[in-house]
Design a protein around this motif. Structure first.
Motif, short mmCIF file in Angstrom:
data_model
loop_
_atom_site.label_atom_id
_atom_site.label_comp_id
_atom_site.label_asym_id
_atom_site.label_seq_id
_atom_site.Cartn_x
_atom_site.Cartn_y
_atom_site.Cartn_z
N VAL A 72 -39.93 13.84 5.30
CA VAL A 72 -39.18 12.62 4.95
C VAL A 72 -37.87 13.02 4.26
O VAL A 72 -37.72 14.15 3.78
CB VAL A 72 -39.97 11.72 3.97
CG1 VAL A 72 -41.28 11.26 4.58
CG2 VAL A 72 -40.23 12.40 2.64
N ARG A 73 -36.95 12.08 4.23
CA ARG A 73 -35.69 12.34 3.52
C ARG A 73 -35.73 11.81 2.09
O ARG A 73 -35.25 12.47 1.17
CB ARG A 73 -34.55 11.69 4.29
CG ARG A 73 -33.23 11.84 3.58
CD ARG A 73 -32.07 11.56 4.47
NE ARG A 73 -30.84 11.74 3.72
CZ ARG A 73 -29.67 11.33 4.15
NH1 ARG A 73 -29.55 10.74 5.32
NH2 ARG A 73 -28.61 11.50 3.41
N ILE A 95 -40.04 7.17 1.91
CA ILE A 95 -41.45 6.88 1.61
C ILE A 95 -41.59 6.39 0.17
O ILE A 95 -40.93 6.90 -0.74
CB ILE A 95 -42.32 8.14 1.87
CG1 ILE A 95 -43.81 7.81 1.79
CG2 ILE A 95 -42.01 9.31 0.95
CD1 ILE A 95 -44.70 8.90 2.41
N VAL A 96 -42.40 5.35 -0.03
CA VAL A 96 -42.70 4.86 -1.38
C VAL A 96 -44.18 5.09 -1.65
O VAL A 96 -45.01 4.82 -0.78
CB VAL A 96 -42.33 3.36 -1.55
CG1 VAL A 96 -40.83 3.16 -1.51
CG2 VAL A 96 -42.98 2.49 -0.48
N ILE A 97 -44.49 5.56 -2.84
CA ILE A 97 -45.89 5.94 -3.13
C ILE A 97 -46.31 5.49 -4.53
O ILE A 97 -45.61 5.74 -5.51
CB ILE A 97 -46.07 7.48 -3.07
CG1 ILE A 97 -45.55 8.04 -1.74
CG2 ILE A 97 -47.52 7.87 -3.29
CD1 ILE A 97 -45.59 9.57 -1.66
N ASP A 98 -47.47 4.85 -4.61
CA ASP A 98 -48.17 4.72 -5.89
C ASP A 98 -49.32 5.72 -5.79
O ASP A 98 -50.32 5.45 -5.12
CB ASP A 98 -48.67 3.28 -6.09
CG ASP A 98 -49.31 3.12 -7.46
OD1 ASP A 98 -49.56 4.13 -8.12
OD2 ASP A 98 -49.59 1.96 -7.86
N THR A 114 -54.55 5.13 -3.43
CA THR A 114 -53.19 5.62 -3.22
C THR A 114 -52.52 4.66 -2.24
O THR A 114 -53.08 4.39 -1.17
CB THR A 114 -53.22 7.04 -2.58
OG1 THR A 114 -53.90 7.92 -3.47
CG2 THR A 114 -51.81 7.56 -2.32
N ILE A 115 -51.35 4.12 -2.64
CA ILE A 115 -50.65 3.14 -1.78
C ILE A 115 -49.37 3.79 -1.25
O ILE A 115 -48.62 4.40 -2.01
CB ILE A 115 -50.28 1.88 -2.59
CG1 ILE A 115 -51.51 1.28 -3.27
CG2 ILE A 115 -49.61 0.85 -1.69
CD1 ILE A 115 -51.18 0.08 -4.19
N ILE A 116 -49.10 3.59 0.05
CA ILE A 116 -47.93 4.24 0.67
C ILE A 116 -47.22 3.29 1.64
O ILE A 116 -47.87 2.59 2.41
CB ILE A 116 -48.39 5.49 1.45
CG1 ILE A 116 -48.93 6.54 0.48
CG2 ILE A 116 -47.24 6.08 2.28
CD1 ILE A 116 -49.70 7.66 1.12
N GLY A 117 -45.89 3.28 1.56
CA GLY A 117 -45.09 2.54 2.53
C GLY A 117 -44.06 3.49 3.13
O GLY A 117 -43.51 4.34 2.43
N ILE A 118 -43.78 3.34 4.43
CA ILE A 118 -42.83 4.23 5.10
C ILE A 118 -41.72 3.39 5.74
O ILE A 118 -41.99 2.42 6.46
CB ILE A 118 -43.54 5.08 6.18
CG1 ILE A 118 -44.67 5.90 5.56
CG2 ILE A 118 -42.53 6.00 6.88
CD1 ILE A 118 -45.62 6.54 6.56
N ALA A 132 -44.48 1.62 8.67
CA ALA A 132 -45.92 1.84 8.50
C ALA A 132 -46.28 1.65 7.03
O ALA A 132 -45.43 1.86 6.15
CB ALA A 132 -46.31 3.25 8.95
N ALA A 133 -47.50 1.24 6.80
CA ALA A 133 -48.01 1.15 5.43
C ALA A 133 -49.49 1.51 5.46
O ALA A 133 -50.17 1.27 6.47
CB ALA A 133 -47.81 -0.26 4.87
#
Ligand code: AFP
Length: 300
Positions: A72-73, A95-98, A114-118, A132-133
Motif C-alpha cells: 500500500v502507499r 489503508i485504514v486500520i483499527d 481488527t477493523i480494516i478499510g482499503i 474493500a473492507a
C-alpha cells in the motif's frame, strides 16, 4: 473453499487479493498475542522483552508487515497520529486500520477485533469509495468478514488451526431483528436520541452491548437491529472514529443491505477532514436508520 480460492473465483483484482491475503494471515499472529500476554510478568513478556499493550503490538505487526511488503502507499491506524507514506510502493492503495478494537475487554476475555478499510488512493476519502473492507473477530472462533467493491456482497470466513480462513457464509444479509446496542450514558442522551431509544424499547428491542464495536456490530449484522454510539451532552460528535471504526464497518453493513448514519445522513457520503475525526454512529437495519434520521429532521 479457502479465502485465496474465493478471491480467485470472484475475479478480484490481483493486487487487492494479495493485500487481503496478507492481512488475513496477520489474524493468526495477532491471535497468538492474546496467549502470550497471559504469560506476562510485570512489564516483561516471555522473551524477556518489554511487554507492550496488545493494541500497540498489533499495530506494529500490521504496520511493519505493510512496510516490508510495500502493498500500500498510505497507512493510517488508530494508534498513529499521522498518515504513514511508504517509499516506492507496489500499489497506490490507502489503508485504514483499527488494530485491536475493544482492547479494554481483552483482560476479561471478551471478543475483540481488527477493523480494516482499503481505498484506491489517499485515506481521507468518502467511505463509499472504499474498494474493500473487512474485520477479523477474535471470539470463541476467529472469523473474518469481507466485502469487496460495490454490490459484491458480504462474506464470512472462519480460521482453522493453521491460521487459514475458509468460507462459511456467502452473501450475508442483515435480517429484520430486534436487538439494540446503545453506547454512551443515558443521562447524557440528546432529546432526539431519547425518542429513538424509547421507540425501540416500546417495540420490544432487546439490549445487547459488550463495549466492543466490532463484536456488537457483528451481532447486529447477523441478527438484525441497530448499534448506536450517539452524540451526547458536551460531546455532540460522540466517541467513535470515523476512519477506523465507523466507515469500514458501515461499508460492510451497507453492502449487506443495512445502512450507517451520523443520525442525519449516510455516513459513507461524508468526506473526512482529518484522520482522527470522531462522529455519532447509527449502524444496522435500514428501518432503524430511517427512524433516527426522521427524529433528527423533525427536530430542525
Ligand atoms: P477500546 O478499543 O479502547 O476498548 O474502545 C472501544 C470502543 O472504541 C468501541 O469498540 C466501543 O463500542 C466503545 O469504544 C465502547 O465505549 P464505552 O466504553 O463508552 O461503552
Amino acid at each position: 473453499m479457502n479465502i485465496e480460492e474465493f478471491l480467485l473465483r470472484n475475479n478480484t483484482d490481483e493486487k487487492l487479493s494479495e493485500l487481503i491475503l496478507f492481512l488475513s494471515k496477520q489474524g493468526k499472529t495477532i491471535k497468538s498475542g492474546f496467549l502470550n500476554s497471559q504469560n506476562k510478568t510485570e512489564t516483561k513478556n516471555v522473551y524477556g522483552e518489554e511487554q507492550m499493550e496488545l493494541d500497540k503490538w498489533a499495530d506494529e505487526i500490521l504496520i511493519n508487515g505493510l512496510k516490508s511488503t510495500r502493498l500500500v502507499r498510505y497507512i493510517a491506524t488508530e494508534e498513529q497520529s499521522d498518515i504513514i507514506e511508504i517509499d516506492n510502493p507496489k500499489n497506490q492503495f490507502g489503508i485504514v486500520i483499527d488494530p485491536l478494537d475493544g482492547s479494554s475487554l481483552i483482560d476479561v476475555n471478551l471478543a475483540v477485533g481488527t477493523i480494516i478499510g482499503i481505498y484506491p488512493g489517499h485515506v481521507l476519502d468518502r467511505g463509499e469509495n472504499m474498494i474493500a473492507a473487512m474485520y477479523i473477530l477474535y471470539g470463541p472462533l476467529t472469523t473474518l468478514t469481507l466485502t469487496i467493491g460495490k454490490g459484491n456482497g458480504v462474506h464470512d470466513f472462519v480460521m482453522n488451526d493453521d491460521g487459514e480462513f475458509f468460507l462459511t457464509k456467502e452473501n450475508v444479509e442483515i435480517p429484520d431483528g430486534k436487538i439494540y446496542a446503545p453506547g454512551a450514558l443515558k443521562k447524557d442522551y440528546l432529546s432526539e436520541h431519547v425518542k429513538f431509544i424509547d421507540n425501540l424499547e416500546r417495540e420490544g428491542y432487546k439490549l445487547r452491548y459488550s463495549g466492543s464495536f466490532v463484536a456488537d456490530v457483528h451481532q447486529i449484522l447477523h441478527k438484525g437491529g441497530v448499534f448506536t454510539y450517539p452524540g451526547f451532552v458536551k460531546k455532540e460528535n460522540g466517541k467513535l472514529r470515523m476512519l477506523f471504526e465507523a466507515n469500514p464497518m458501515g461499508k460492510i453493513m451497507t453492502e449487506a443491505g443495512g445502512a450507517i448514519s451520523n443520525g442525519w445522513i449516510d455516513m459513507l457520503s461524508i468526506r473526512p477532514h482529518a484522520i482522527d475525526e470522531i462522529t455519532p454512529v447509527y449502524i444496522g437495519g435500514k428501518k432503524e436508520i430511517n427512524l433516527i434520521q426522521m427524529y433528527m429532521r423533525e427536530s430542525q
